[in-house]
Design a protein around this motif. Structure first.
Motif, PDB file in Angstrom:
ATOM      1  N   ARG A  25       0.845  -1.206   0.000  1.00  0.00           N
ATOM      2  CA  ARG A  25       0.000   0.000   0.000  1.00  0.00           C
ATOM      3  C   ARG A  25       0.875   1.248   0.000  1.00  0.00           C
ATOM      4  O   ARG A  25       0.608   2.211  -0.718  1.00  0.00           O
ATOM      5  CB  ARG A  25      -0.925  -0.020   1.217  1.00  0.00           C
ATOM      6  N   PHE A  26       1.924   1.251   0.814  1.00  0.00           N
ATOM      7  CA  PHE A  26       2.884   2.346   0.819  1.00  0.00           C
ATOM      8  C   PHE A  26       3.478   2.540  -0.580  1.00  0.00           C
ATOM      9  O   PHE A  26       3.554   3.646  -1.107  1.00  0.00           O
ATOM     10  CB  PHE A  26       4.008   2.068   1.829  1.00  0.00           C
ATOM     11  N   SER A  27       3.896   1.435  -1.204  1.00  0.00           N
ATOM     12  CA  SER A  27       4.531   1.474  -2.513  1.00  0.00           C
ATOM     13  C   SER A  27       3.582   2.017  -3.581  1.00  0.00           C
ATOM     14  O   SER A  27       3.979   2.824  -4.426  1.00  0.00           O
ATOM     15  CB  SER A  27       5.016   0.075  -2.893  1.00  0.00           C
ATOM     16  N   GLU A  28       2.349   1.572  -3.542  1.00  0.00           N
ATOM     17  CA  GLU A  28       1.354   2.041  -4.516  1.00  0.00           C
ATOM     18  C   GLU A  28       1.139   3.543  -4.378  1.00  0.00           C
ATOM     19  O   GLU A  28       1.073   4.273  -5.371  1.00  0.00           O
ATOM     20  CB  GLU A  28       0.041   1.283  -4.308  1.00  0.00           C
ATOM     21  N   SER A  29       1.051   4.019  -3.146  1.00  0.00           N
ATOM     22  CA  SER A  29       0.864   5.444  -2.886  1.00  0.00           C
ATOM     23  C   SER A  29       2.081   6.254  -3.340  1.00  0.00           C
ATOM     24  O   SER A  29       1.948   7.323  -3.935  1.00  0.00           O
ATOM     25  CB  SER A  29       0.612   5.656  -1.392  1.00  0.00           C
ATOM     26  N   ALA A  30       3.275   5.736  -3.083  1.00  0.00           N
ATOM     27  CA  ALA A  30       4.513   6.427  -3.491  1.00  0.00           C
ATOM     28  C   ALA A  30       4.574   6.541  -5.014  1.00  0.00           C
ATOM     29  O   ALA A  30       4.945   7.592  -5.542  1.00  0.00           O
ATOM     30  CB  ALA A  30       5.735   5.690  -2.953  1.00  0.00           C
ATOM     31  N   ALA A  31       4.221   5.480  -5.721  1.00  0.00           N
ATOM     32  CA  ALA A  31       4.227   5.527  -7.195  1.00  0.00           C
ATOM     33  C   ALA A  31       3.263   6.595  -7.690  1.00  0.00           C
ATOM     34  O   ALA A  31       3.613   7.407  -8.557  1.00  0.00           O
ATOM     35  CB  ALA A  31       3.854   4.156  -7.766  1.00  0.00           C
TER      36      ALA A  31
END
Length: 129
Positions: A25-31
């Motif tokens: 979820r963190f990664s998706e938001s960062a992208a």
């Protein structure tokens, strides 16, 4: 009959899945914060992080992303349209192309990778020497 699994095993697996999902979820938001879809970020990382070289074939990329070849080609097309990757002929196989990250793609990937490394350190999965 197999003996039942202990409560500790279920707790470990549940916590592991929770931590994976939280990181994803963190990664998706960062992208998204960098103007990319999560799949575009995964594509860039898969190309640049391919073992032993900085290019991949669409088939190799589809395997790394765990998507169909057809879906991968569409994703490559979209990334090429916004100048994140380029295609070049494969000198070893005239029927194939090689996918490489552009300077623009590398700039975005570098930013995202730095953000991800900080998060990985924060949650304790990676420690610098």
């Amino acid at each position: 009959m197999e003996p039942p699994l202990s409560k500790d095993v279920y707790e470990f697996l549940a916590d592991f899945r929770y931590r994976i999902r939280k990181f994803l979820r963190f990664s998706e938001s960062a992208a998204r914060s960098q103007g990319l879809t999560p799949k575009q970020h995964q594509l860039l990382l898969s190309v640049k992080g391919y073992p032993g070289r900085d290019y991949v074939t669409p088939s190799e990329l589809a395997e790394r992303l765990q998507i169909t070849h057809h879906a991968c080609v569409g994703l490559i097309d979209r990334c090429e349209q916004i100048r994140l990757v380029t295609r070049r002929p494969n000198p070893e196989d005239g029927r194939s192309v090689l996918i490489e990250v552009t300077d623009k793609g590398l700039d975005v990937l570098r930013t995202l990778s730095e953000i991800h490394l900080e998060e990985i350190k924060r949650i304790g999965f990676f420690k610098e020497n």
